[in-house]
Scaffold this motif. Structure first.
Motif, mmCIF file in Angstrom:
data_model
loop_
_atom_site.group_PDB
_atom_site.id
_atom_site.type_symbol
_atom_site.label_atom_id
_atom_site.label_comp_id
_atom_site.label_asym_id
_atom_site.label_seq_id
_atom_site.Cartn_x
_atom_site.Cartn_y
_atom_site.Cartn_z
ATOM 1 N N LEU A 165 5.147 5.571 18.298
ATOM 2 C CA LEU A 165 3.911 4.928 18.751
ATOM 3 C C LEU A 165 3.153 4.314 17.576
ATOM 4 N N ALA A 166 3.889 3.877 16.568
ATOM 5 C CA ALA A 166 3.291 3.250 15.384
ATOM 6 C C ALA A 166 4.037 1.962 15.074
ATOM 7 N N PRO A 167 3.795 0.881 15.818
ATOM 8 C CA PRO A 167 4.595 -0.341 15.673
ATOM 9 C C PRO A 167 4.524 -0.985 14.292
ATOM 10 N N LYS A 168 3.371 -0.939 13.632
ATOM 11 C CA LYS A 168 3.274 -1.540 12.296
ATOM 12 C C LYS A 168 4.093 -0.725 11.287
ATOM 13 N N MET A 169 4.031 0.590 11.402
ATOM 14 C CA MET A 169 4.842 1.429 10.513
ATOM 15 C C MET A 169 6.318 1.204 10.770
ATOM 16 N N ARG A 170 6.703 1.119 12.031
ATOM 17 C CA ARG A 170 8.112 0.874 12.360
ATOM 18 C C ARG A 170 8.594 -0.433 11.745
ATOM 19 N N GLU A 171 7.751 -1.449 11.784
ATOM 20 C CA GLU A 171 8.132 -2.735 11.214
ATOM 21 C C GLU A 171 8.382 -2.610 9.710
ATOM 22 N N LEU A 172 7.498 -1.905 9.005
ATOM 23 C CA LEU A 172 7.689 -1.701 7.564
ATOM 24 C C LEU A 172 8.998 -0.958 7.292
ATOM 25 N N ILE A 173 9.271 0.055 8.114
ATOM 26 C CA ILE A 173 10.478 0.869 7.936
ATOM 27 C C ILE A 173 11.724 0.056 8.250
ATOM 28 N N GLU A 174 11.700 -0.615 9.390
ATOM 29 C CA GLU A 174 12.883 -1.357 9.843
ATOM 30 C C GLU A 174 13.208 -2.547 8.943
ATOM 31 N N GLU A 175 12.181 -3.121 8.323
ATOM 32 C CA GLU A 175 12.392 -4.258 7.424
ATOM 33 C C GLU A 175 12.575 -3.813 5.977
ATOM 34 N N ASN A 176 12.703 -2.501 5.771
ATOM 35 C CA ASN A 176 12.973 -1.926 4.450
ATOM 36 C C ASN A 176 11.904 -2.282 3.420
ATOM 37 N N LYS A 177 10.685 -2.358 3.883
ATOM 38 C CA LYS A 177 9.571 -2.619 2.974
ATOM 39 C C LYS A 177 8.996 -1.332 2.397
ATOM 40 N N ILE A 178 9.375 -0.201 3.006
ATOM 41 C CA ILE A 178 9.062 1.109 2.446
ATOM 42 C C ILE A 178 10.295 1.995 2.578
ATOM 43 N N GLU A 179 10.375 3.000 1.734
ATOM 44 C CA GLU A 179 11.452 3.986 1.779
ATOM 45 C C GLU A 179 11.085 5.041 2.815
ATOM 46 N N CYS A 180 11.999 5.322 3.740
ATOM 47 C CA CYS A 180 11.651 6.210 4.855
ATOM 48 C C CYS A 180 12.637 7.362 4.992
ATOM 49 N N HIS A 181 12.108 8.571 4.960
ATOM 50 C CA HIS A 181 12.883 9.787 5.173
ATOM 51 C C HIS A 181 12.353 10.469 6.434
ATOM 52 N N LEU A 224 0.843 -1.197 0.000
ATOM 53 C CA LEU A 224 0.000 0.000 0.000
ATOM 54 C C LEU A 224 0.877 1.246 0.000
ATOM 55 N N LEU A 225 1.918 1.231 0.847
ATOM 56 C CA LEU A 225 2.842 2.358 0.935
ATOM 57 C C LEU A 225 4.166 2.002 0.266
ATOM 58 N N SER A 226 4.748 2.974 -0.404
ATOM 59 C CA SER A 226 6.095 2.772 -0.957
ATOM 60 C C SER A 226 7.103 3.724 -0.330
ATOM 61 N N ARG A 227 6.635 4.889 0.160
ATOM 62 C CA ARG A 227 7.558 5.874 0.726
ATOM 63 C C ARG A 227 6.842 6.683 1.795
ATOM 64 N N VAL A 228 7.561 7.008 2.848
ATOM 65 C CA VAL A 228 7.020 7.889 3.879
ATOM 66 C C VAL A 228 8.050 8.974 4.177
ATOM 67 N N ILE A 229 7.566 10.195 4.288
ATOM 68 C CA ILE A 229 8.376 11.334 4.707
ATOM 69 C C ILE A 229 7.682 11.897 5.935
ATOM 70 N N GLY A 230 8.328 11.785 7.085
ATOM 71 C CA GLY A 230 7.666 12.191 8.310
ATOM 72 C C GLY A 230 8.647 12.459 9.426
ATOM 73 N N ILE A 258 16.575 7.271 6.759
ATOM 74 C CA ILE A 258 16.687 6.572 8.039
ATOM 75 C C ILE A 258 16.692 5.055 7.908
ATOM 76 N N ASN A 259 16.424 4.511 6.712
ATOM 77 C CA ASN A 259 16.577 3.066 6.523
ATOM 78 C C ASN A 259 17.343 2.798 5.234
ATOM 79 N N ASN A 260 17.729 1.547 5.032
ATOM 80 C CA ASN A 260 18.593 1.199 3.899
ATOM 81 C C ASN A 260 17.912 1.437 2.561
ATOM 82 N N ARG A 261 16.611 1.228 2.522
ATOM 83 C CA ARG A 261 15.896 1.452 1.256
ATOM 84 C C ARG A 261 15.974 2.913 0.845
ATOM 85 N N ALA A 262 15.889 3.810 1.818
ATOM 86 C CA ALA A 262 16.011 5.239 1.513
ATOM 87 C C ALA A 262 17.452 5.586 1.143
ATOM 88 N N LYS A 263 18.406 4.949 1.815
ATOM 89 C CA LYS A 263 19.816 5.262 1.561
ATOM 90 C C LYS A 263 20.240 4.900 0.142
#
Length: 523
Positions: free
Chosen positions: A85-101, A74-80, A141-146
Motif C-alpha cells: 500500500l505504498a505505491p511511491k516506495m514500490r516505484e523506487l524499489i522496482e526501478e532500482n532507485k533504492i536498495e531493498c531488502h 532521500l533514501l538509499s536503502r530500505v529494510i522492511g 528483492i530488487n536488482n540493486r540489493a542483489k
C-alpha cells in the motif's frame, strides 16, 4: 530530559546517511507530521539524503506514512516487510532507485529486541527455503540489493539450521503515542494498536540513537496510571506535538478517531450487515469449514482478513474460537481492506512483537492466508508478481509455524466473472491470468519445507480445493456446476494429482442464506 522539538528543526538536524527506524502498521501508527517535514526538507535543500530506513510492517495506506519520504536521493536503502500500500516506495524499489531488502515482519519485530540487547542479530528457522534464505535470494528483492553482499546468514547450532538476521544500528527511531506527560512517559489510549514502540525505543538507545515521539496531547506529571505507560520517559529524547490530527495523526485511514477502534466502545455484532454472496465469500465459506473447536486462528491480509471474520460472525462461530491479527489484535471482527490490522470489539490488543512470540513458539492452530501464485510443489508466492514488488509482511512467520495452513484465492485473476445460482457455480468469464502456475515468481511459502515437516496445508478456491502431499498438490474437491476439464485442468499450467474419492464442495456454500448461530458444524 525529554524536550520539545519543532518538526522542521528535527528534519534539518538529521545527518546525511543516517539509519532511521519507523513504527506503524498499514495506515495506522505512523508519524506523519515528522515524515512530512523530512520529505519537505529534502525537496527544499537536498538534505538529509541517502538515508537507510528500517521498518517492520507496511507503513502506508497508499498516501501517508513512508510515502512522504519516498523520494529518489532521500533514501538509499530500505529494510522492511511490506510495501503493498505504498505505491511511491514500490516505484523506487522496482526501478532500482533504492536498495531493498525484504525480511519477515515477525523477524523484524524480534530483531528490534535483539538489537535492544546489543546481540548480533535475530536467530530463527523462519524463512528457510523461502526467498529470504541466502541460498535462494537472501531477501534481496530488487536488482540493486542483489548487487550487494548477503546480509542474512545460515547458521548451524547442534545440527539445527537457522537464519541469522543481522542487527541494524539505528541513529533515530520515530514512535507515536496519544499522550505524553511532563516526564516524557507515553500512553496509547486513542491508538488502535500498540505496535512495537517500546522495543524500537530500546533498540535505538542500545546504539546511542535518538528516540523521537509524536504525540497529540500533553499531560501534567503523574497524570497516568503507571500500568498505562507504554514507554517510560527516560527513553524519549524529543517530542513533536501534533497541530492538526486530521492530517498528521489519524487513528485509522477512515477516521481521525473512533472509540470503536481503540476498544473503548463495543458495538453489537448483529449490527454488521451480512456480506454479499460473491466469489470472495464463497472462498471464505469453504475455508471456514476447516475450523476446529477452541482454535486460535490467524487471518492474513486479502480474502481472509476481508471476509472470514464477517462469515464467522454471520454464522455465530465467534464463541468457538479466538481470532488474531498479526498486528496484535486478539478477538473481535477484523475491519479488512486498507485498514487490515484493526478490529471491532477486540478482547485484547497486544504489543506487535509479543503476538509473534506465540506465532513462532506455540504455532497458531490454523491460519487463513491469501495466495497470488501456487505451483505443483505447493510453493506459494504473495511477495513479487513480475516486476511488481509487494513484500511478505508476516506471511512467512505465520505460515511456517502454523499447525494448519489454509490458502484462500481465486482460481484465476484479471476479469474473472462468476455466477452463483441454485447452489451451483458457473464461470461466465475466465480470468486472464492463471494462478496455478508451473513455477512461482518467488517462493514466499516453501511447499518442500512444509511437506518435509509434515505440515497440514490446503488451497481453497471458488471452484476447487487442493491439499499438499509429499508428491505435490492433490485435487480433492470441485464446486457443483464446474466441469473438471474445462474449468479446472485447462486453467492450470500443471496437471495435479486427482484424489480417487474426488468430492463435490458443499452446495450450501453457494446458497444465499444466513445460517443461524449454532447451526454450522465446527470440525
Amino acid at each position: 530530559m525529554t524536550t520539545k522539538i519543532n518538526e522542521k528543526e528535527l528534519a534539518s538536524s538529521i545527518p546525511d546517511g543516517s539509519t532511521i527506524g519507523l513504527v506503524g502498521f498499514g495506515g495506522m501508527g505512523q508519524c506523519d507530521k515528522i515524515l512530512k517535514a523530512i520529505g519537505h526538507q529534502f525537496t527544499e535543500t537536498g538534505s538529509p539524503h541517502d538515508l537507510t530506513v528500517f521498518h517492520t510492517a507496511g507503513q502506508s495506506d497508499k498516501s501517508n506514512g513512508i510515502e512522504h519520504i519516498a523520494k529518489e536521493g532521500l533514501l538509499s536503502r530500505v529494510i522492511g516487510g511490506h510495501w503493498g500500500l505504498a505505491p511511491k516506495m514500490r516505484e523506487l524499489i522496482e526501478e532500482n532507485k533504492i536498495e531493498c531488502h525484504c525480511w519477515p515482519q515477525g523477524q523484524l519485530t524480534h530483531l528490534l529486541r535483539a538489537m535492544a540487547n546489543r546481540l548480533p542479530g535475530q536467530l530463527s528457522p523462519i524463512g528457510l527455503g523461502t526467498f529470504v534464505d541466502p541460498r535462494v535470494e537472501g531477501g534481496k528483492i530488487n536488482n540493486r540489493a542483489k548487487a550487494t553482499d548477503d546480509l542474512i546468514k545460515v547458521i548451524h547450532i547442534d545440527q539445527e539450521e537457522l537464519l541469522l538476521y543481522p542487527s541494524i544500528p539505528l541513529d533515530y527511531v520515530f514512535i507515536r503515542a496519544t499522550s505524553m506527560d511532563e516526564d516524557g512517559n507515553l500512553t496509547t489510549e486513542e491508538e488502535p494498536l500498540k505496535l512495537e514502540i517500546i522495543s524500537a525505543a530500546h533498540a535505538a538507545k542500545a546504539y546511542g540513537g535518538k528516540v523521537i515521539a509524536q504525540v497529540k496531547y500533553l499531560a501534567s506529571k503523574q497524570s497516568f496510571h503507571p500500568k498505562d505507560v507504554v514507554v517510560p520517559g527516560y527513553l524519549i529524547d524529543h517530542y513533536v506535538l501534533v497541530d492538526d490530527p486530521e492530517t498528521e495523526h489519524r487513528q485509522v485511514p477512515s477516521t481521525v478517531y473512533s472509540p470503536i477502534f481503540s476498544g473503548d466502545v463495543r458495538t453489537p455484532n448483529r449490527s454488521l450487515a451480512p456480506l454479499p454472496l460473491n466469489v470472495r465469500k464463497v472462498i471464505g465459506r469453504r475455508a471456514v469449514k476447516e475450523l476446529m473447536p477452541s482454535a486460535v486462528v490467524n487471518l492474513g491480509i486479502g480474502i481472509p482478513g476481508d471476509v472470514i471474520g464477517g462469515i464467522i460472525n454471520e454464522e455465530g462461530l465467534n464463541e468457538f474460537m479466538t481470532l488474531t491479527l498479526e498486528s496484535g489484535i486478539v478477538g473481535g471482527i477484523p475491519v479488512g481492506g486498507n485498514e487490515f490490522g484493526v478490529a471491532r470489539n477486540a478482547s485484547a490488543i497486544l504489543d506487535h512483537e509479543y503476538l509473534f512470540d506465540y506465532y513462532h513458539g506455540a504455532g497458531i492452530d490454523i491460519t487463513f492466508m491469501g495466495a497470488a501464485e501456487i505451483d505443483a510443489f505447493g510453493n506459494v508466492n504473495v511477495s513479487k508478481f513480475g516486476d511488481r514488488i509487494v513484500g511478505c509482511g508476516g506471511f512467512i512467520d505465520i505460515t511456517q509455524s502454523a499447525k494448519r495452513v489454509v490458502f484462500c484465492t481465486t482460481f484465476t485473476s484479471g476479469g474473472l466473472d462468476i455466477l452463483i445460482k441454485d447452489g451451483q457455480l458457473k464461470i461466465n468469464q475466465e480470468g486472464k491470468f492463471k494462478k496455478l502456475t508451473k513455477h512461482v515468481n518467488q517462493i514466499t511459502f516453501s511447499g518442500k519445507y512444509a511437506s518435509d515437516h509434515s505440515k497440514d496445508v490446503m488451497y481453497v478456491t471458488e471452484r476447487a480445493v487442493f491439499v499438499l502431499t509429499k508428491d505435490g498438490l492433490v485435487l480433492t474437491e470441485i464446486a457443483p456446476g464446474i466441469d473438471l476439464r474445462q474449468d479446472i485442468l485447462d486453467q492450470m499450467e500443471f496437471e495435479p494429482m486427482i484424489a480417487s474419492n474426488l468430492k463435490e464442495m458443499d452446495p450450501s456454500i453457494f446458497q444465499d442464506i444466513l445460517r443461524e448461530s449454532g447451526q454450522v458444524e465446527v470440525h
